[in-house]
Design a protein around this motif. Structure first.
Motif, PDB file in Angstrom:
ATOM      1  N   ARG A  29      44.206  53.624  -1.927  1.00  0.00           N
ATOM      2  CA  ARG A  29      43.977  53.135  -0.572  1.00  0.00           C
ATOM      3  C   ARG A  29      45.017  53.823   0.303  1.00  0.00           C
ATOM      4  O   ARG A  29      46.219  53.723   0.027  1.00  0.00           O
TER       5      ARG A  29
ATOM      6  N   TYR B  67      46.510  54.360   4.098  1.00  0.00           N
ATOM      7  CA  TYR B  67      46.635  53.874   5.470  1.00  0.00           C
ATOM      8  C   TYR B  67      47.214  54.995   6.319  1.00  0.00           C
ATOM      9  O   TYR B  67      48.220  55.585   5.951  1.00  0.00           O
ATOM     10  N   THR B  68      46.570  55.275   7.448  1.00  0.00           N
ATOM     11  CA  THR B  68      47.078  56.304   8.340  1.00  0.00           C
ATOM     12  C   THR B  68      47.015  55.825   9.787  1.00  0.00           C
ATOM     13  O   THR B  68      46.082  55.108  10.164  1.00  0.00           O
ATOM     14  N   THR B  69      47.995  56.217  10.565  1.00  0.00           N
ATOM     15  CA  THR B  69      48.015  55.855  11.977  1.00  0.00           C
ATOM     16  C   THR B  69      47.129  56.774  12.803  1.00  0.00           C
ATOM     17  O   THR B  69      46.876  56.498  13.966  1.00  0.00           O
TER      18      THR B  69
ATOM     19  N   ARG C  85      34.769  56.450   5.286  1.00  0.00           N
ATOM     20  CA  ARG C  85      36.071  55.903   4.867  1.00  0.00           C
ATOM     21  C   ARG C  85      36.300  56.094   3.369  1.00  0.00           C
ATOM     22  O   ARG C  85      37.415  56.188   2.922  1.00  0.00           O
TER      23      ARG C  85
ATOM     24  N   ILE D 201      41.995  53.937   5.626  1.00  0.00           N
ATOM     25  CA  ILE D 201      42.060  52.962   6.700  1.00  0.00           C
ATOM     26  C   ILE D 201      42.719  53.655   7.893  1.00  0.00           C
ATOM     27  O   ILE D 201      43.942  53.744   7.965  1.00  0.00           O
TER      28      ILE D 201
ATOM     29  N   ASN E 159      51.775  54.459   7.807  1.00  0.00           N
ATOM     30  CA  ASN E 159      51.263  55.488   6.915  1.00  0.00           C
ATOM     31  C   ASN E 159      51.700  55.128   5.502  1.00  0.00           C
ATOM     32  O   ASN E 159      52.892  54.947   5.257  1.00  0.00           O
TER      33      ASN E 159
ATOM     34  N   ALA F 270      45.819  52.533  11.236  1.00  0.00           N
ATOM     35  CA  ALA F 270      46.621  51.455  10.654  1.00  0.00           C
ATOM     36  C   ALA F 270      47.979  51.400  11.363  1.00  0.00           C
ATOM     37  O   ALA F 270      48.335  52.297  12.118  1.00  0.00           O
TER      38      ALA F 270
END
Length: 72
Positions: free
Chosen positions: A26, A28-30, A66, A9, A15, A12
């Motif tokens: 899953r 999440y990364t900025t 993704r 994702i 992180n 996000a």
């Protein structure tokens, strides 16, 4: 070599690496997905989470998607 399926994702608010109940992750990364920034961030976060060197992790499928398959 072991493989894991991940869902990334990008952009996000945080992180994070979250293992899912089905054995996937899953992440999440900025970072933005442009220029491979998100892929680099994913490899860095997975390496830290799994306790491995970044050079030991590679994306074998899904470079621009993704959903990815990671080998370590």
């Amino acid at each position: 070599m072991p493989q894991i399926n991940i869902r990334v994702i990008p952009r996000a608010r945080r992180n994070a690496v979250e293992p899912q109940s089905d054995g996937t992750y899953r992440i999440y990364t900025t970072a933005a997905p442009a220029d491979g920034d998100a892929n680099a961030a994913v490899i860095k976060m997975l390496a830290k989470h799994l306790g491995l060197a970044k050079s030991g992790i590679k994306i074998i499928r899904g470079q621009t998607a993704r959903d990815k398959v990671i080998e370590y």
